[in-house]
Design a protein around this motif. Sequence first.
Motif, PDB file in Angstrom:
ATOM      1  N   THR A 323       0.785  -1.236  -0.058  1.00 39.68           N
ATOM      2  CA  THR A 323       0.040  -0.099  -0.093  1.00 39.68           C
ATOM      3  C   THR A 323       0.949   1.269   0.076  1.00 39.68           C
ATOM      4  O   THR A 323       0.682   2.163  -0.577  1.00 39.68           O
ATOM      5  CB  THR A 323      -1.082   0.050   1.414  1.00 39.68           C
ATOM      6  N   LEU A 324       1.751   1.109   1.013  1.00 38.87           N
ATOM      7  CA  LEU A 324       2.824   2.496   0.867  1.00 38.87           C
ATOM      8  C   LEU A 324       3.398   2.731  -0.291  1.00 38.87           C
ATOM      9  O   LEU A 324       3.546   3.661  -1.034  1.00 38.87           O
ATOM     10  CB  LEU A 324       3.737   2.111   2.127  1.00 38.87           C
ATOM     11  N   VAL A 325       4.004   1.608  -0.943  1.00 34.59           N
ATOM     12  CA  VAL A 325       4.865   1.708  -2.178  1.00 34.59           C
ATOM     13  C   VAL A 325       3.931   2.296  -3.465  1.00 34.59           C
ATOM     14  O   VAL A 325       4.318   3.128  -4.140  1.00 34.59           O
ATOM     15  CB  VAL A 325       5.631   0.389  -2.737  1.00 34.59           C
ATOM     16  N   THR A 326       2.817   1.594  -3.426  1.00 34.84           N
ATOM     17  CA  THR A 326       1.954   2.196  -4.613  1.00 34.84           C
ATOM     18  C   THR A 326       1.488   3.585  -4.437  1.00 34.84           C
ATOM     19  O   THR A 326       1.147   4.170  -5.418  1.00 34.84           O
ATOM     20  CB  THR A 326       0.796   1.040  -4.960  1.00 34.84           C
ATOM     21  N   SER A 327       1.128   3.744  -3.203  1.00 32.85           N
ATOM     22  CA  SER A 327       0.542   5.121  -2.959  1.00 32.85           C
ATOM     23  C   SER A 327       1.661   6.101  -3.298  1.00 32.85           C
ATOM     24  O   SER A 327       1.261   7.210  -3.871  1.00 32.85           O
ATOM     25  CB  SER A 327       0.230   5.428  -1.653  1.00 32.85           C
ATOM     26  N   ASN A 328       2.894   5.930  -3.026  1.00 33.02           N
ATOM     27  CA  ASN A 328       3.895   6.937  -3.223  1.00 33.02           C
ATOM     28  C   ASN A 328       4.182   6.848  -4.859  1.00 33.02           C
ATOM     29  O   ASN A 328       4.334   8.145  -5.140  1.00 33.02           O
ATOM     30  CB  ASN A 328       5.247   6.305  -2.710  1.00 33.02           C
ATOM     31  N   ILE A 329       4.118   5.720  -5.479  1.00 35.73           N
ATOM     32  CA  ILE A 329       4.334   5.902  -6.881  1.00 35.73           C
ATOM     33  C   ILE A 329       3.225   6.693  -7.599  1.00 35.73           C
ATOM     34  O   ILE A 329       3.405   7.738  -8.514  1.00 35.73           O
ATOM     35  CB  ILE A 329       4.249   4.419  -7.406  1.00 35.73           C
ATOM     36  N   LYS A 332       3.549  10.463  -7.036  1.00 33.53           N
ATOM     37  CA  LYS A 332       4.548  11.048  -7.544  1.00 33.53           C
ATOM     38  C   LYS A 332       4.299  11.387  -9.234  1.00 33.53           C
ATOM     39  O   LYS A 332       4.547  12.301  -9.712  1.00 33.53           O
ATOM     40  CB  LYS A 332       5.892  10.501  -7.656  1.00 33.53           C
ATOM     41  N   VAL A 333       3.678  10.277  -9.988  1.00 37.46           N
ATOM     42  CA  VAL A 333       3.202  10.423 -10.993  1.00 37.46           C
ATOM     43  C   VAL A 333       2.162  11.373 -11.230  1.00 37.46           C
ATOM     44  O   VAL A 333       2.186  12.351 -12.099  1.00 37.46           O
ATOM     45  CB  VAL A 333       2.834   9.023 -11.493  1.00 37.46           C
ATOM     46  N   MET A 334       1.063  11.705 -10.327  1.00 38.14           N
ATOM     47  CA  MET A 334      -0.022  12.397 -10.505  1.00 38.14           C
ATOM     48  C   MET A 334       0.735  13.930 -10.456  1.00 38.14           C
ATOM     49  O   MET A 334       0.060  14.680 -11.106  1.00 38.14           O
ATOM     50  CB  MET A 334      -0.986  12.181  -9.430  1.00 38.14           C
ATOM     51  N   THR A 335       1.619  14.142  -9.372  1.00 39.44           N
ATOM     52  CA  THR A 335       2.230  15.389  -9.275  1.00 39.44           C
ATOM     53  C   THR A 335       3.123  15.876 -10.647  1.00 39.44           C
ATOM     54  O   THR A 335       2.856  16.930 -10.861  1.00 39.44           O
ATOM     55  CB  THR A 335       2.996  15.497  -7.960  1.00 39.44           C
ATOM     56  N   ALA A 336       3.637  14.948 -11.209  1.00 42.14           N
ATOM     57  CA  ALA A 336       4.399  15.255 -12.283  1.00 42.14           C
ATOM     58  C   ALA A 336       3.987  15.610 -13.580  1.00 42.14           C
ATOM     59  O   ALA A 336       4.082  16.370 -14.373  1.00 42.14           O
ATOM     60  CB  ALA A 336       5.552  14.111 -12.568  1.00 42.14           C
ATOM     61  N   THR A 337       2.902  14.683 -13.576  1.00 41.31           N
ATOM     62  CA  THR A 337       2.106  14.794 -15.041  1.00 41.31           C
ATOM     63  C   THR A 337       0.645  15.247 -14.908  1.00 41.31           C
ATOM     64  O   THR A 337       0.195  15.703 -16.072  1.00 41.31           O
ATOM     65  CB  THR A 337       1.879  13.205 -15.585  1.00 41.31           C
ATOM     66  N   GLY A 338       0.055  15.332 -13.674  1.00 37.95           N
ATOM     67  CA  GLY A 338      -1.293  15.885 -13.744  1.00 37.95           C
ATOM     68  C   GLY A 338      -2.437  14.731 -14.049  1.00 37.95           C
ATOM     69  O   GLY A 338      -3.796  14.964 -14.170  1.00 37.95           O
ATOM     70  N   ARG A 339      -1.853  13.472 -14.459  1.00 43.89           N
ATOM     71  CA  ARG A 339      -3.027  12.444 -14.916  1.00 43.89           C
ATOM     72  C   ARG A 339      -2.936  11.436 -13.630  1.00 43.89           C
ATOM     73  O   ARG A 339      -2.021  11.347 -12.870  1.00 43.89           O
ATOM     74  CB  ARG A 339      -2.039  11.598 -15.866  1.00 43.89           C
ATOM     75  N   TYR A 340      -4.168  10.944 -13.505  1.00 48.55           N
ATOM     76  CA  TYR A 340      -4.580   9.910 -12.263  1.00 48.55           C
ATOM     77  C   TYR A 340      -5.671   8.913 -12.557  1.00 48.55           C
ATOM     78  O   TYR A 340      -5.504   8.005 -11.767  1.00 48.55           O
ATOM     79  CB  TYR A 340      -5.030  10.958 -11.120  1.00 48.55           C
ATOM     80  N   LYS A 341      -6.429   9.006 -13.748  1.00 48.52           N
ATOM     81  CA  LYS A 341      -7.457   8.156 -13.691  1.00 48.52           C
ATOM     82  C   LYS A 341      -6.906   6.666 -13.679  1.00 48.52           C
ATOM     83  O   LYS A 341      -7.533   5.659 -13.197  1.00 48.52           O
ATOM     84  CB  LYS A 341      -8.189   8.480 -15.046  1.00 48.52           C
ATOM     85  N   VAL A 342      -5.717   6.303 -14.315  1.00 49.57           N
ATOM     86  CA  VAL A 342      -5.235   5.240 -14.508  1.00 49.57           C
ATOM     87  C   VAL A 342      -5.280   4.358 -13.244  1.00 49.57           C
ATOM     88  O   VAL A 342      -5.152   3.105 -13.229  1.00 49.57           O
ATOM     89  CB  VAL A 342      -3.986   5.166 -15.277  1.00 49.57           C
ATOM     90  N   PHE A 343      -5.043   5.119 -12.150  1.00 51.37           N
ATOM     91  CA  PHE A 343      -4.332   4.635 -10.946  1.00 51.37           C
ATOM     92  C   PHE A 343      -5.661   3.756 -10.213  1.00 51.37           C
ATOM     93  O   PHE A 343      -5.676   2.851  -9.760  1.00 51.37           O
ATOM     94  CB  PHE A 343      -3.525   5.662  -9.957  1.00 51.37           C
ATOM     95  N   PRO A 344      -6.786   4.599 -10.073  1.00 59.19           N
ATOM     96  CA  PRO A 344      -8.012   3.869  -9.644  1.00 59.19           C
ATOM     97  C   PRO A 344      -8.529   2.833 -10.460  1.00 59.19           C
ATOM     98  O   PRO A 344      -9.137   1.698  -9.914  1.00 59.19           O
ATOM     99  CB  PRO A 344      -8.912   5.046  -9.412  1.00 59.19           C
ATOM    100  N   VAL A 345      -8.505   2.784 -11.763  1.00 58.44           N
ATOM    101  CA  VAL A 345      -8.683   1.774 -12.670  1.00 58.44           C
ATOM    102  C   VAL A 345      -7.716   0.487 -12.237  1.00 58.44           C
ATOM    103  O   VAL A 345      -8.375  -0.604 -12.011  1.00 58.44           O
ATOM    104  CB  VAL A 345      -8.677   2.213 -14.025  1.00 58.44           C
ATOM    105  N   LEU A 346      -6.526   0.867 -12.339  1.00 56.74           N
ATOM    106  CA  LEU A 346      -5.631  -0.198 -12.047  1.00 56.74           C
ATOM    107  C   LEU A 346      -5.716  -0.854 -10.511  1.00 56.74           C
ATOM    108  O   LEU A 346      -5.722  -1.877 -10.341  1.00 56.74           O
ATOM    109  CB  LEU A 346      -4.088   0.309 -12.252  1.00 56.74           C
ATOM    110  N   GLY A 347      -5.826   0.237  -9.612  1.00 59.49           N
ATOM    111  CA  GLY A 347      -6.302  -0.510  -8.285  1.00 59.49           C
ATOM    112  C   GLY A 347      -7.232  -0.989  -7.980  1.00 59.49           C
ATOM    113  O   GLY A 347      -7.244  -2.418  -7.203  1.00 59.49           O
ATOM    114  N   GLY A 378      -2.804  -5.374  -1.320  1.00 65.49           N
ATOM    115  CA  GLY A 378      -2.370  -3.857  -0.638  1.00 65.49           C
ATOM    116  C   GLY A 378      -1.951  -2.922  -1.826  1.00 65.49           C
ATOM    117  O   GLY A 378      -2.206  -1.625  -1.563  1.00 65.49           O
ATOM    118  N   ALA A 379      -1.548  -3.342  -2.962  1.00 60.96           N
ATOM    119  CA  ALA A 379      -1.164  -2.673  -4.123  1.00 60.96           C
ATOM    120  C   ALA A 379      -2.504  -1.886  -4.699  1.00 60.96           C
ATOM    121  O   ALA A 379      -2.465  -0.648  -4.775  1.00 60.96           O
ATOM    122  CB  ALA A 379      -0.510  -3.319  -5.161  1.00 60.96           C
ATOM    123  N   GLY A 380      -3.630  -2.531  -4.680  1.00 65.10           N
ATOM    124  CA  GLY A 380      -4.931  -1.954  -5.072  1.00 65.10           C
ATOM    125  C   GLY A 380      -5.398  -1.055  -4.186  1.00 65.10           C
ATOM    126  O   GLY A 380      -6.094  -0.065  -4.754  1.00 65.10           O
TER     127      GLY A 380
END
Length: 495
Positions: A323-329, A332-347, A378-380
Amino acid sequence: MPSPASPAGTAEVPKNIRWVLLGILLALLLSMLDGLIVGTAMPTVVADLGGLDHMAWVVTGYTLATACSTPVWGKLGDLFPRKTVFLTSIGLFLAASVLCGAAPSMNWLIAFRVLQGLGAGGMAAGAFALIGVLLPPRERGRYQGLVAAVMAVGQLGGPLVGGFVTAHLGWRWAFYVNVPVGLVCVAWCWITLRVPAPGPRGRAVVDWRGIALLTGAVSAFVMAATWAGSVYAWGSWQIVSLAVLALALLAAFVATERHAPEPLMPLRIYQGHRNFPLAAVLLTVSGVSLFGATLYLPLYQQVVQSASAAASGLLLLPMMIATLVTSNIAGKVMTATGRYKVFPVLGSALLVVGMGLLSTMDTGTSRFATSAYMAVVGAGTGFTLQMANTIAQNAVDLRDMGAASGATQLFRSLGGSLGVAVFASLFAGAVAGGAGGAAHVAAVAHATHLIFLTGALIALAALVAAVFLEEVPLRGKPGAAAPASARTAGAAPAE
């Protein structure tokens, strides 16, 4: 007015934000720990105070008060200075902790636990609302791992701390230990916390009718979820009556909110943009998954895999670390790119797969395999839980941040309550025939299969919700407007 899509570099995040967040998250940690510490201490409490028949209410009263008060505290933070409301909730929690530690009987302990739960509701709602106000969604990814770490420590550390304190200091110190930590938290926030205001406030109007109706609806729901399958059968008149009462009060609440001058839970936060209700679905399902995993995996490991009680708690580490590792990843990607939808779909997809894998466990499953399956769950959770909070807060105006944060925490709590009720009923039905020995071990393994298979099916709802999310631009400044596709509002001065 700053654009919602302002680059991350222009975000006016306070320079000492990490220090400010530590004080806020300390309060969140206290509220989470106390909900779990007491369960470990209960056998000692009963031995000292008696009242075995009412033991469950020590936990239920706290949970019920927390769930009912969360949206109320959230709205109070929108009506009055957030810092004052937040510190008030901590003060109430600490006063109630002292009273719990000094309780002369089980009935008094239950009453003080309800008071403590009221304070905990404000601490949780206030913490997430303050994070939403202090950190623009575009910048929140930098600190998402910190929030996830606190939540993981709260989930994992509660039983461990409770067992240690009870064994070495006595059960009363399970409550007294809150006081020094809480006082540090109050002092820390008093000195460092400076909160942006939502803009000019008129006369504060408290929605008393909405508070009463929502409190009644949530109480009826939580009581039905707590008693169903354990105290009363699912189809009994008691459970059906509570369910009907909850729905009737909810309908009355919605009707009242349409006309209230300052509604407790403004309907505009649900109607302004589809992302908010979809994020609520993600949080509800995450609550079901998280509570189911943390409650029944240790039981499976103790009974089927012969782990000790202490070791079974530590065996949840693969899930928490993932959970900690994937939340950090994701952050960081969301802050750098502004993109985020992929993460709840993947999670949410990982939640479905992970729950499905856990449902395949039987009496021969190794601890290594169980750990691997837990890591998938946990990753999800890491990709979904904190991201859903960010998406929900990005869909509302700053003036509704408290109400929105209270609502999201309420959905997560209700999801956990419903999940526990359904899973407990499945477990009780599956182990009813296993009296002991190998038969009992097989029955527990079968119950685990049913619980996590049901969890996988429930997680499908999160996957559907995630697919329909709209990736709107993230706000780039504290207090900036909600995305234009949702609503617009200006930045505000500091309180």
